[in-house]
Structure formats: C-alpha cells, structure tokens
Enzyme design. Structure first.
Site, PDB file in Angstrom:
ATOM      1  N   GLU A 144      -2.564  -9.628   3.512  1.00 26.01           N
ATOM      2  CA  GLU A 144      -2.894 -10.068   5.043  1.00 26.01           C
ATOM      3  C   GLU A 144      -3.999 -10.062   5.466  1.00 26.01           C
ATOM      4  O   GLU A 144      -4.507 -10.193   6.470  1.00 26.01           O
ATOM      5  CB  GLU A 144      -1.801  -9.093   5.905  1.00 26.01           C
ATOM      6  CG  GLU A 144      -2.301  -7.860   6.362  1.00 26.01           C
ATOM      7  CD  GLU A 144      -2.460  -6.591   5.434  1.00 26.01           C
ATOM      8  OE1 GLU A 144      -3.473  -5.819   5.474  1.00 26.01           O
ATOM      9  OE2 GLU A 144      -2.036  -6.677   4.524  1.00 26.01           O
ATOM     10  N   CYS A 159       0.633  -1.369  -0.047  1.00 27.19           N
ATOM     11  CA  CYS A 159      -0.075  -0.185   0.093  1.00 27.19           C
ATOM     12  C   CYS A 159       1.122   1.320  -0.063  1.00 27.19           C
ATOM     13  O   CYS A 159       1.490   1.687  -0.948  1.00 27.19           O
ATOM     14  CB  CYS A 159      -1.149   0.042   1.137  1.00 27.19           C
ATOM     15  SG  CYS A 159      -2.474   0.965   0.732  1.00 27.19           S
ATOM     16  N   HIS A 219      -4.075  -5.372   0.078  1.00 29.59           N
ATOM     17  CA  HIS A 219      -3.663  -5.914   1.257  1.00 29.59           C
ATOM     18  C   HIS A 219      -3.491  -7.494   1.559  1.00 29.59           C
ATOM     19  O   HIS A 219      -4.685  -8.013   1.748  1.00 29.59           O
ATOM     20  CB  HIS A 219      -4.675  -5.499   2.683  1.00 29.59           C
ATOM     21  CG  HIS A 219      -4.290  -3.939   2.859  1.00 29.59           C
ATOM     22  ND1 HIS A 219      -3.555  -3.616   3.650  1.00 29.59           N
ATOM     23  CD2 HIS A 219      -4.563  -2.687   2.211  1.00 29.59           C
ATOM     24  CE1 HIS A 219      -3.145  -2.336   3.932  1.00 29.59           C
ATOM     25  NE2 HIS A 219      -3.932  -1.985   2.906  1.00 29.59           N
TER      26      HIS A 219
END
Length: 366
Positions: free
Chosen positions: A345, A257, A343
């Site tokens: 995760e 990001c 993202h």
C-alpha cells in the site's frame, strides 16, 4: 532560524558510541531502538507509521524536511517514532501545498530530534553492529546522567507493542452497501491500507488487536485482514490463536508485515530478530510464482525462519528478497490465506505491489 536549532544535542548508543549535533523538534530526552530508513521521500509517512512505535529513526537521505509537512500525508493520527536523527533536518520548506515546517510539526508532536550528525558513519555502524537502543537529549549532554536512562530502556526483543498502538474502539470505513465486507485486525494499521481496500469496493470494519473472534461473527465478513504493527510478534499468542480460528472458517485472509509473521506463527513457523532490519522504499523482491520482480517499501525488524518455511507442509514461499534471500511472502497450500513482509500500500510509492489487494478482493469474489 529557530533558537532551538542552535542548541547542542547528543546521541548515545548502547555500545558507548557518542555523536554530537544540534537540537530539532522538541527540546527534551528520548530513548528507543535505533534503526535507519533508506527512503529519499515520504518522511512524514514514515514518522506516522505505527510500525515504528518505540524506535528512533535515522533518515539516510541528506536533507529531510525540505518539502515541509501536510496534514493529509499521514498514516495514523500522530507521529509514532520516538526520535529522529538526520544529517540536515530542514526548518525551511519549498512546497506550496505544505501546511507547516518539519521543525514545528515535530515540536507540536513532542518528538525529540538531533541533526548535524554524520549519518553515513552512523548507518555504517548500525549495519555492522546491528540494532541497539539509544538515547537523544537536548536537555543535557552529560553522559553520566544519560547512561542510567539508556540502561532502563527495554529491548525490542520480547516487547509486545501491537495492542499499545491498536485502536481502542471499533470503527468503519467505505461503503456500507458494498458487496464485500473485510474485518481488519488493527495491530498498527496504516491509513493507506484501509484506502487500498475501500478503493476496491470493500466495506471495512477495524477491530482492536485483542478482539475475540466470536465478536466479529455478527459482521459476517467475506475476508479478514491482519495488519502491520510494531514490536516482537513472538509474545502475541492471542493473535496467533485468532488467526488459527480464522483459518478454520475457510475465508480469505491477507496479512502484511506483522500480519505476515503472525500467519507464519499460526503454521508453526517461528520468527527471529533481524540484525538491523529492512526499512526503505527501494527493496527488490521477486515473486517466485510469476517470476516478476517488484521494488517495494519495507519496515520490519523481525522475519520468519526460512528453514522452517521450506520444511512446512502447509505453507509455500511466494516472494523472496533479492538482496539477502529472506522470505518476503507466503501462502497456504490448502487454505485461502497469504501474506507479505513488505508494504504493497506504500505511499508516496512505489506501486509495484498493489496487485496483492486485487488478488485479495478476487479471492472474496471467488
């Protein structure tokens, strides 16, 4: 029903549009950049994501708060959003594992919110007109009092917020005897990013955003991770210089990001403010190296210049957004460095992109 949930509240946008509703969370007044999230679940993870710092979030889904809140379902130590807007923000919840209601949680966390808003109309307006500042108040509905406060709210463009949310002290997580050590630059890192690293056997040391690179030398990391975070990457020259120094070490570097945007800047690729950004749990991204597509979680209001990436002599595109062809991933041609705009995760999901952490660990093994 809490008495505060019947109190009138108002939402005023920078362009003069007004929406009326009822108070939720803390009774008060708040300002920030308005944005919207398309996810149907994971609202607590959204609210505690440091990348949302400075923003007032519209939740697209019709019901938010219906499964309460749980202490473990957080991405940082506190709620980071500046305000919340919903169609139905629920005080009652049905999950047995929940610790509390969303109403009490937001009140305790000092988050001013409004519900009863026509969020479909509001989101359609933001999609058309773009991101802008707004003000929510449950203290007063007098627009003459609120307009001056709104006018004083700084634009997200040019705003450096990563150092504001970053850790103030170095801390560690994982097994100290692990074979692989990772230095994490915290620009607003999410807890589950650290979990994804430690679950794969990495010993992680997290550093404040402006830590000089030479102060990390004693840790002798096998790899470097540049985290997500809020605000505009353009003023973060300190972070760009750090990444350029890391690249000279020829050690693996992974950015997510904001870290993705900073890696691009370190290669001479500029960033830009997006019209209304990407935020949600359902964005399709294609890995152009493997040809496979992923459903991803996203949260960003800035992107990297596609034309500059395509002209770059040092960087190549690895991932693209299938909705708008924006750049979602890059890697360097002559350095062990890569990054993605989304993202991998993400919690509570999807999990399509977790392989990127495996690739990072594999680079350190190599």
């Amino acid at each position: 029903m809490s008495e505060s949930l019947t109190k009138p509240a108002v939402l005023l946008l920078d362009d003069g549009n007004v929406f009326y509703g009822k108070a939720f969370g803390k009774i008060g007044t708040t300002t920030g950049e308005i944005c919207f999230n398309t996810g149907m679940t994971g609202y607590q993870e959204v609210f505690t994501d440091p990348s949302y710092y400075g923003q007032v979030v519209i939740m697209n889904t019709a019901h938010v708060g219906n499964y309460g809140v749980k202490a473990a379902d957080v991405e940082s130590s506190s709620v980071k959003i500046k305000g919340l807007i919903g169609r139905n923000l629920e005080e009652k919840y049905s999950r047995l594992q929940a610790d509390n209601s969303l109403q009490q949680y937001l009140a305790d966390q000092q988050v001013v919110s409004i519900y009863g808003v026509d969020t479909r109309a509001l989101v359609a307006h933001i999609r058309t007109c773009g991101a802008m500042n707004c003000i929510i108040s449950s203290e007063t509905t007098d627009l003459a009092l609120l307009k001056p406060l709104l006018s004083q709210t700084p634009s997200m463009s040019g705003l450096e917020l990563a150092s504001v949310v970053s850790t103030k002290e170095v801390y560690e997580t994982g097994n100290p005897h692990s074979r692989y050590r990772v230095a994490v630059y915290d620009y607003g890192v999410k807890k589950n990013i650290l979990n994804c690293l430690t679950e794969r056997g990495a010993y992680v040391r997290v550093y404040p955003a402006k830590t000089p690179l030479q102060e990390i030398d004693d840790f002798n990391p096998h790899g470097y991770f540049m985290s997500n975070g809020p605000g505009d990457p353009a003023p973060m020259e300190y972070a760009v210089q750090t990444i350029q120094g890391i690249l000279q070490k020829e050690k693996p570097l992974f950015g997510i990001c904001l870290g993705h945007q900073l890696l691009a800047m370190a290669n001479g690729i500029p960033t830009f403010k997006m019209h209304h950004g990407h935020r949600g749990l359902n964005h399709p991204v294609k890995n152009v190296i493997t040809g496979r597509s992923e459903i991803t979680t996203q949260n960003h209001g800035f992107g990297i210049d596609p034309a500059a990436v395509k002209k770059s002599q040092t960087v190549e595109i690895t991932h693209v957004n299938l909705n708008d062809d924006s750049i979602e991933g890059i890697r360097m041609k002559n350095k062990p460095a890569f990054s993605v705009q989304y993202h991998p995760e993400s919690t509570p999901g999807p999990y399509d992109s977790r392989y990127l952490f495996d690739e990072f660990i594999g680079m350190m093994k190599g």
